[in-house]
Design a protein around this motif. Sequence first.
Motif, PDB file in Angstrom:
ATOM      1  N   ALA A 117       0.835  -1.207   0.000  1.00 22.09           N
ATOM      2  CA  ALA A 117       0.000   0.000   0.000  1.00 22.09           C
ATOM      3  C   ALA A 117       0.870   1.257   0.000  1.00 22.09           C
ATOM      4  CB  ALA A 117      -0.932   0.001   1.214  1.00 22.09           C
ATOM      5  N   LEU A 118       1.952   1.241   0.767  1.00 23.05           N
ATOM      6  CA  LEU A 118       2.861   2.382   0.808  1.00 23.05           C
ATOM      7  C   LEU A 118       3.527   2.583  -0.552  1.00 23.05           C
ATOM      8  CD1 LEU A 118       4.098   4.586   2.596  1.00 23.05           C
ATOM      9  CD2 LEU A 118       5.896   2.963   3.191  1.00 23.05           C
ATOM     10  N   ALA A 119       3.942   1.493  -1.178  1.00 24.90           N
ATOM     11  CA  ALA A 119       4.569   1.593  -2.501  1.00 24.90           C
ATOM     12  C   ALA A 119       3.573   2.108  -3.540  1.00 24.90           C
ATOM     13  CB  ALA A 119       5.123   0.236  -2.929  1.00 24.90           C
ATOM     14  N   GLU A 120       2.335   1.649  -3.461  1.00 28.66           N
ATOM     15  CA  GLU A 120       1.308   2.124  -4.397  1.00 28.66           C
ATOM     16  C   GLU A 120       1.033   3.611  -4.199  1.00 28.66           C
ATOM     17  OE1 GLU A 120      -1.992  -0.497  -3.747  1.00 28.66           O
ATOM     18  OE2 GLU A 120      -1.091  -2.108  -4.934  1.00 28.66           O
ATOM     19  N   GLU A 121       1.002   4.013  -2.949  1.00 29.68           N
ATOM     20  CA  GLU A 121       0.796   5.439  -2.648  1.00 29.68           C
ATOM     21  C   GLU A 121       1.956   6.273  -3.203  1.00 29.68           C
ATOM     22  OE1 GLU A 121       1.062   8.275   1.286  1.00 29.68           O
ATOM     23  OE2 GLU A 121       0.204   6.281   1.540  1.00 29.68           O
ATOM     24  N   ALA A 122       3.172   5.779  -2.995  1.00 30.43           N
ATOM     25  CA  ALA A 122       4.349   6.497  -3.496  1.00 30.43           C
ATOM     26  C   ALA A 122       4.334   6.554  -5.022  1.00 30.43           C
ATOM     27  CB  ALA A 122       5.634   5.821  -3.011  1.00 30.43           C
ATOM     28  N   TRP A 123       3.957   5.447  -5.655  1.00 32.40           N
ATOM     29  CA  TRP A 123       3.897   5.418  -7.116  1.00 32.40           C
ATOM     30  C   TRP A 123       2.838   6.391  -7.633  1.00 32.40           C
ATOM     31  CZ3 TRP A 123       6.583   4.456 -11.199  1.00 32.40           C
ATOM     32  CH2 TRP A 123       5.970   4.322 -12.431  1.00 32.40           C
ATOM     33  N   ALA A 124       1.678   6.420  -6.987  1.00 27.08           N
ATOM     34  CA  ALA A 124       0.617   7.334  -7.416  1.00 27.08           C
ATOM     35  C   ALA A 124       1.071   8.785  -7.276  1.00 27.08           C
ATOM     36  CB  ALA A 124      -0.648   7.084  -6.600  1.00 27.08           C
ATOM     37  N   THR A 125       1.738   9.090  -6.178  1.00 24.56           N
ATOM     38  CA  THR A 125       2.252  10.448  -5.970  1.00 24.56           C
ATOM     39  C   THR A 125       3.309  10.778  -7.015  1.00 24.56           C
ATOM     40  OG1 THR A 125       1.824  10.289  -3.607  1.00 24.56           O
ATOM     41  CG2 THR A 125       3.384  11.963  -4.295  1.00 24.56           C
ATOM     42  N   TYR A 126       4.192   9.831  -7.275  1.00 26.19           N
ATOM     43  CA  TYR A 126       5.247  10.041  -8.268  1.00 26.19           C
ATOM     44  C   TYR A 126       4.649  10.306  -9.645  1.00 26.19           C
ATOM     45  CZ  TYR A 126       8.784   8.845 -11.708  1.00 26.19           C
ATOM     46  OH  TYR A 126       9.607   8.858 -12.797  1.00 26.19           O
ATOM     47  N   THR A 127       3.704   9.487 -10.073  1.00 22.94           N
ATOM     48  CA  THR A 127       3.129   9.667 -11.415  1.00 22.94           C
ATOM     49  C   THR A 127       2.365  10.975 -11.511  1.00 22.94           C
ATOM     50  OG1 THR A 127       1.204   8.319 -10.815  1.00 22.94           O
ATOM     51  CG2 THR A 127       2.993   7.211 -11.983  1.00 22.94           C
ATOM     52  N   LYS A 128       1.648  11.318 -10.456  1.00 22.15           N
ATOM     53  CA  LYS A 128       0.899  12.587 -10.464  1.00 22.15           C
ATOM     54  C   LYS A 128       1.860  13.772 -10.516  1.00 22.15           C
ATOM     55  CE  LYS A 128      -0.631  14.331  -6.765  1.00 22.15           C
ATOM     56  NZ  LYS A 128      -0.792  15.261  -5.777  1.00 22.15           N
ATOM     57  N   ASP A 129       2.889  13.737  -9.682  1.00 20.63           N
ATOM     58  CA  ASP A 129       3.855  14.840  -9.650  1.00 20.63           C
ATOM     59  C   ASP A 129       4.658  14.933 -10.943  1.00 20.63           C
ATOM     60  OD1 ASP A 129       2.951  15.421  -7.128  1.00 20.63           O
ATOM     61  OD2 ASP A 129       4.729  14.630  -6.090  1.00 20.63           O
ATOM     62  N   THR A 130       5.015  13.785 -11.500  1.00 11.28           N
ATOM     63  CA  THR A 130       5.763  13.802 -12.757  1.00 11.28           C
ATOM     64  C   THR A 130       4.900  14.341 -13.887  1.00 11.28           C
ATOM     65  OG1 THR A 130       7.097  11.941 -12.016  1.00 11.28           O
ATOM     66  CG2 THR A 130       7.105  12.402 -14.372  1.00 11.28           C
ATOM     67  N   ALA A 131       3.639  13.936 -13.918  1.00 11.10           N
ATOM     68  CA  ALA A 131       2.727  14.448 -14.943  1.00 11.10           C
ATOM     69  C   ALA A 131       2.570  15.966 -14.807  1.00 11.10           C
ATOM     70  CB  ALA A 131       1.380  13.758 -14.845  1.00 11.10           C
ATOM     71  N   ALA A 132       2.474  16.448 -13.585  1.00  6.21           N
ATOM     72  CA  ALA A 132       2.359  17.898 -13.363  1.00  6.21           C
ATOM     73  C   ALA A 132       3.642  18.599 -13.794  1.00  6.21           C
ATOM     74  CB  ALA A 132       2.077  18.186 -11.886  1.00  6.21           C
ATOM     75  N   TRP A 133       4.784  17.997 -13.488  1.00  4.02           N
ATOM     76  CA  TRP A 133       6.064  18.574 -13.887  1.00  4.02           C
ATOM     77  C   TRP A 133       6.180  18.633 -15.409  1.00  4.02           C
ATOM     78  CZ3 TRP A 133      10.155  16.355 -16.599  1.00  4.02           C
ATOM     79  CH2 TRP A 133      11.321  17.142 -16.665  1.00  4.02           C
ATOM     80  N   VAL A 134       5.772  17.575 -16.077  1.00  5.20           N
ATOM     81  CA  VAL A 134       5.825  17.541 -17.545  1.00  5.20           C
ATOM     82  C   VAL A 134       4.929  18.624 -18.131  1.00  5.20           C
ATOM     83  CG1 VAL A 134       5.221  16.153 -19.586  1.00  5.20           C
ATOM     84  CG2 VAL A 134       6.505  15.119 -17.709  1.00  5.20           C
ATOM     85  N   GLU A 135       3.772  18.790 -17.559  1.00  2.00           N
ATOM     86  CA  GLU A 135       2.859  19.840 -18.053  1.00  2.00           C
ATOM     87  C   GLU A 135       3.467  21.232 -17.890  1.00  2.00           C
ATOM     88  OE1 GLU A 135      -0.038  20.110 -19.784  1.00  2.00           O
ATOM     89  OE2 GLU A 135       0.326  17.973 -20.090  1.00  2.00           O
ATOM     90  N   LYS A 136       4.016  21.469 -16.722  1.00  3.32           N
ATOM     91  CA  LYS A 136       4.637  22.775 -16.477  1.00  3.32           C
ATOM     92  C   LYS A 136       5.846  22.981 -17.385  1.00  3.32           C
ATOM     93  CE  LYS A 136       3.229  23.314 -11.663  1.00  3.32           C
ATOM     94  NZ  LYS A 136       3.688  23.382 -10.281  1.00  3.32           N
ATOM     95  N   ALA A 137       6.649  21.916 -17.506  1.00  4.79           N
ATOM     96  CA  ALA A 137       7.842  22.023 -18.346  1.00  4.79           C
ATOM     97  C   ALA A 137       7.470  22.208 -19.815  1.00  4.79           C
ATOM     98  CB  ALA A 137       8.721  20.789 -18.181  1.00  4.79           C
ATOM     99  N   SER A 138       6.420  21.564 -20.261  1.00  6.51           N
ATOM    100  CA  SER A 138       6.026  21.688 -21.672  1.00  6.51           C
ATOM    101  C   SER A 138       5.543  23.092 -21.990  1.00  6.51           C
ATOM    102  CB  SER A 138       4.953  20.657 -22.033  1.00  6.51           C
ATOM    103  OG  SER A 138       3.756  20.915 -21.339  1.00  6.51           O
ATOM    104  N   LYS A 139       4.967  23.766 -21.013  1.00  8.15           N
ATOM    105  CA  LYS A 139       4.519  25.146 -21.234  1.00  8.15           C
ATOM    106  C   LYS A 139       5.708  26.095 -21.338  1.00  8.15           C
ATOM    107  CE  LYS A 139       0.065  24.438 -19.065  1.00  8.15           C
ATOM    108  NZ  LYS A 139      -0.766  24.651 -17.898  1.00  8.15           N
ATOM    109  N   SER A 140       6.807  25.721 -20.691  1.00  5.34           N
ATOM    110  CA  SER A 140       8.010  26.551 -20.727  1.00  5.34           C
ATOM    111  C   SER A 140       8.997  26.105 -21.801  1.00  5.34           C
ATOM    112  CB  SER A 140       8.718  26.506 -19.372  1.00  5.34           C
ATOM    113  OG  SER A 140       7.876  26.947 -18.349  1.00  5.34           O
ATOM    114  N   ALA A 141       8.661  25.058 -22.522  1.00  8.26           N
ATOM    115  CA  ALA A 141       9.575  24.512 -23.537  1.00  8.26           C
ATOM    116  C   ALA A 141       9.703  25.484 -24.708  1.00  8.26           C
ATOM    117  CB  ALA A 141       9.059  23.167 -24.023  1.00  8.26           C
ATOM    118  N   PRO A 142      10.855  25.497 -25.315  1.00  8.16           N
ATOM    119  CA  PRO A 142      11.051  26.392 -26.461  1.00  8.16           C
ATOM    120  C   PRO A 142      10.178  25.968 -27.651  1.00  8.16           C
ATOM    121  CG  PRO A 142      12.997  25.030 -26.097  1.00  8.16           C
ATOM    122  CD  PRO A 142      12.055  24.747 -24.986  1.00  8.16           C
TER     123      PRO A 142
END
Length: 184
Positions: free
Chosen positions: A99-124
């Motif tokens: 359960a802890l690993a699943e929670e960590a994975w869900a947080t990781y995927t959510k945060d990475t997706a948010a990071w990709v979105e933010k980074a894509s808006k700032s991409a050249p």
Amino acid sequence: MYSATEQFADFNKVNVAQATKLAALAMENAEKFVNLNMNAAKIVLAKGVEGATAAVAVKDVQDLLALRAKYAESGVETATAYTRSLYEISSQAQAQFTALAEEAWATYTKDTAAWVEKASKSAPAGSEQAVNAFKSTFAASTAAFDQFQKATKQVVSLADASVRAASANAANAAKSVSKGRKAA
């Protein structure tokens, strides 16, 4: 505006929180194992003293054989109960860590997706294909991991059912053997 420093700091906070949960969970389960083993040691000591006291009181061979059968059955029951308890603690710990690993994975995927979105808006300009390729790769790897996770849960469930059935069969076999001895 996208701030890599803030994103990195947030990522580190999440990692520290996950590590703290993991350490607490490990300590909690270690304590359960220690308590189980201490209780088992107390039971074994008490049974040993009881057996020694009973052996001293034996007057003939028939009493000795009956005493031996009694303590053999008791020993099997004690060992089966210990093994069952050990398995239960292990199963619960495995479920908690999963359960802890699943929670960590869900947080990781959510945060990475948010990071990709933010980074894509700032991409050249002109990097849309690279960003889309990264998003596609990330989505595929997330889907693959989810499938792997589902398959692992099925295997664990089947293994758990097999171990529980084997434990029940062993307990029944031990009872049958002891009943056969008493009848003889």
